[in-house]
Design a protein around this motif. Sequence first.
Motif, PDB file in Angstrom:
ATOM      1  N   VAL A 278       0.860  -1.199   0.000  1.00  0.00           N
ATOM      2  CA  VAL A 278       0.000   0.000   0.000  1.00  0.00           C
ATOM      3  C   VAL A 278       0.899   1.254   0.000  1.00  0.00           C
ATOM      4  O   VAL A 278       1.735   1.411   0.886  1.00  0.00           O
ATOM      5  CB  VAL A 278      -0.928   0.016   1.244  1.00  0.00           C
ATOM      6  N   PRO A 279       0.731   2.137  -0.990  1.00  0.00           N
ATOM      7  CA  PRO A 279       1.587   3.326  -1.060  1.00  0.00           C
ATOM      8  C   PRO A 279       1.173   4.381  -0.035  1.00  0.00           C
ATOM      9  O   PRO A 279       0.289   5.205  -0.291  1.00  0.00           O
ATOM     10  CB  PRO A 279       1.386   3.833  -2.498  1.00  0.00           C
ATOM     11  N   ALA A 280       1.796   4.336   1.147  1.00  0.00           N
ATOM     12  CA  ALA A 280       1.424   5.242   2.238  1.00  0.00           C
ATOM     13  C   ALA A 280       2.617   5.464   3.156  1.00  0.00           C
ATOM     14  O   ALA A 280       3.442   4.562   3.324  1.00  0.00           O
ATOM     15  CB  ALA A 280       0.273   4.641   3.039  1.00  0.00           C
ATOM     16  N   PHE A 281       2.719   6.670   3.706  1.00  0.00           N
ATOM     17  CA  PHE A 281       3.710   6.926   4.764  1.00  0.00           C
ATOM     18  C   PHE A 281       3.089   7.847   5.801  1.00  0.00           C
ATOM     19  O   PHE A 281       2.087   8.515   5.541  1.00  0.00           O
ATOM     20  CB  PHE A 281       5.020   7.490   4.190  1.00  0.00           C
ATOM     21  N   PHE A 282       3.699   7.866   7.006  1.00  0.00           N
ATOM     22  CA  PHE A 282       3.103   8.656   8.093  1.00  0.00           C
ATOM     23  C   PHE A 282       3.932   9.900   8.403  1.00  0.00           C
ATOM     24  O   PHE A 282       5.121   9.972   8.069  1.00  0.00           O
ATOM     25  CB  PHE A 282       2.997   7.810   9.378  1.00  0.00           C
ATOM     26  N   THR A 283       3.294  10.844   9.051  1.00  0.00           N
ATOM     27  CA  THR A 283       4.030  11.935   9.688  1.00  0.00           C
ATOM     28  C   THR A 283       3.257  12.378  10.921  1.00  0.00           C
ATOM     29  O   THR A 283       2.027  12.234  10.980  1.00  0.00           O
ATOM     30  CB  THR A 283       4.317  13.095   8.703  1.00  0.00           C
ATOM     31  N   VAL A 284       3.997  12.844  11.950  1.00  0.00           N
ATOM     32  CA  VAL A 284       3.389  13.230  13.229  1.00  0.00           C
ATOM     33  C   VAL A 284       4.036  14.542  13.672  1.00  0.00           C
ATOM     34  O   VAL A 284       5.259  14.674  13.605  1.00  0.00           O
ATOM     35  CB  VAL A 284       3.664  12.149  14.317  1.00  0.00           C
ATOM     36  N   ASP A 285       3.230  15.508  14.125  1.00  0.00           N
ATOM     37  CA  ASP A 285       3.799  16.786  14.563  1.00  0.00           C
ATOM     38  C   ASP A 285       3.865  16.857  16.088  1.00  0.00           C
ATOM     39  O   ASP A 285       3.963  15.828  16.729  1.00  0.00           O
ATOM     40  CB  ASP A 285       3.008  17.931  13.917  1.00  0.00           C
ATOM     41  N   ALA A 286       3.805  18.066  16.641  1.00  0.00           N
ATOM     42  CA  ALA A 286       3.936  18.203  18.090  1.00  0.00           C
ATOM     43  C   ALA A 286       2.602  17.903  18.765  1.00  0.00           C
ATOM     44  O   ALA A 286       1.996  18.741  19.421  1.00  0.00           O
ATOM     45  CB  ALA A 286       4.420  19.605  18.431  1.00  0.00           C
ATOM     46  N   GLY A 287       2.142  16.692  18.589  1.00  0.00           N
ATOM     47  CA  GLY A 287       0.864  16.252  19.129  1.00  0.00           C
ATOM     48  C   GLY A 287       0.709  14.780  18.788  1.00  0.00           C
ATOM     49  O   GLY A 287       1.570  14.203  18.127  1.00  0.00           O
ATOM     50  N   PRO A 288      -0.384  14.164  19.209  1.00  0.00           N
ATOM     51  CA  PRO A 288      -0.525  12.714  19.047  1.00  0.00           C
ATOM     52  C   PRO A 288      -1.241  12.259  17.773  1.00  0.00           C
ATOM     53  O   PRO A 288      -1.441  11.070  17.571  1.00  0.00           O
ATOM     54  CB  PRO A 288      -1.345  12.338  20.279  1.00  0.00           C
ATOM     55  N   GLN A 289      -1.638  13.207  16.920  1.00  0.00           N
ATOM     56  CA  GLN A 289      -2.379  12.798  15.703  1.00  0.00           C
ATOM     57  C   GLN A 289      -1.403  12.248  14.673  1.00  0.00           C
ATOM     58  O   GLN A 289      -0.267  12.710  14.572  1.00  0.00           O
ATOM     59  CB  GLN A 289      -3.147  13.962  15.072  1.00  0.00           C
ATOM     60  N   VAL A 290      -1.890  11.298  13.876  1.00  0.00           N
ATOM     61  CA  VAL A 290      -1.052  10.725  12.819  1.00  0.00           C
ATOM     62  C   VAL A 290      -1.649  11.119  11.477  1.00  0.00           C
ATOM     63  O   VAL A 290      -2.846  10.988  11.248  1.00  0.00           O
ATOM     64  CB  VAL A 290      -0.980   9.196  12.944  1.00  0.00           C
ATOM     65  N   LYS A 291      -0.800  11.642  10.603  1.00  0.00           N
ATOM     66  CA  LYS A 291      -1.245  11.991   9.262  1.00  0.00           C
ATOM     67  C   LYS A 291      -0.627  10.984   8.318  1.00  0.00           C
ATOM     68  O   LYS A 291       0.595  10.787   8.328  1.00  0.00           O
ATOM     69  CB  LYS A 291      -0.791  13.396   8.871  1.00  0.00           C
ATOM     70  N   VAL A 292      -1.471  10.324   7.538  1.00  0.00           N
ATOM     71  CA  VAL A 292      -0.969   9.316   6.611  1.00  0.00           C
ATOM     72  C   VAL A 292      -1.108   9.877   5.194  1.00  0.00           C
ATOM     73  O   VAL A 292      -2.212  10.195   4.750  1.00  0.00           O
ATOM     74  CB  VAL A 292      -1.739   7.996   6.744  1.00  0.00           C
ATOM     75  N   VAL A 293       0.009  10.020   4.527  1.00  0.00           N
ATOM     76  CA  VAL A 293       0.013  10.532   3.151  1.00  0.00           C
ATOM     77  C   VAL A 293      -0.007   9.316   2.225  1.00  0.00           C
ATOM     78  O   VAL A 293       0.748   8.359   2.441  1.00  0.00           O
ATOM     79  CB  VAL A 293       1.283  11.376   2.899  1.00  0.00           C
TER      80      VAL A 293
END
Length: 329
Positions: A278-293
């Motif tokens: 599956v073509p996906a990667f994650f990123t996380v900022d100064a908080g607990p949410q996960v953003k999956v691109v």
Amino acid sequence: MSHPPKKATAVAHPNIALIKYWGKREVERNIPAVGSLSITLDGLATTTSTTFDPGLTQEEFMLAGKEAPEMRRRVAECLNLVRSRTGTSGYALVESENDFPTAAGLASSASGFAALVVASDRALGSRLALSELADIARHGSGSAPRSLFGGFVELRLTPEGVHPTETRQVLEPSAWPLRVVVAVTDTGKKEVGSTQGMLLCERSSPYFGAWVESSPGDLAEALAAIQRRDFEALGDISESSCLKMHAVMLSARPGLVYWNEATVKCIHRVREMRAQGVPAFFTVDAGPQVKVVCLAEAVDHVATAMGEIPGVIQTSESGLGEGARVVED
Ligand code: PMV
């Protein structure tokens, strides 16, 4: 002679950094220690109205209909800069609304300050150049200049330039229409704000120097991957930048742990999915949410998988959005 109030409303979207900004070169003018690269989202929005009203005796800032005193200083600083660069005076009432949780690692300050400077500029009829607006927005939040632009956006340091940073669009949203799934794992306010966290890391993390030194290389690698539309390479360098930033946070004293259990579960799940093609990667900022691109073809699969993870309260999907713009004047 009294003048009528001058009002304008602007919309801006949050952006998420793929190559992260963390640390300040200068606190006074809020100059970041490193450049960064982000994507602007279209699924979430901040709407801000600025009304310059001669009847006001002080600056007023309302967030979701309530006074937000903790933001007033930074809002006033941006308004002062707009006024000083346009030679105008008079206090303003600023009313802002987000259609997503505030201060929970979803870059509400970025979209907020981008919308603020665009609305204020229009209300005063000043028509400042985008580079001026970016310079002003940076005083409110280091990531705000990026939300002035759509698609893929680079913010770079320009020690010799007119302004200490320069922000530009790298690619339009339609040139590589990636999708983003945001997995919300906590809707509360974060305990340590980004400025405080950055200064703590600078003071106490033994890795901070290495972080700053390695950032230009990461930025160059990501820009090259974007030019080639190489999703795998972009994912590889983006996850690395994210984890490196969190390593700096974790190694401060006291260490900053922005993640919760669900954050970690999401990260593992993204890597499992990727191993299955599956073509996906994650990123996380100064908080607990996960953003999956992810690539568009994978977005339904990714959203379902994230939604099934225990501790994920809600997921939302976004495409890449436009920069901040006036919607009413
Ligand atoms: O712009 P600020 O002060 O909210 O800082 C943003 C910092 C990160 O979101 C963690 C990284 C980034 O580049 O957006």
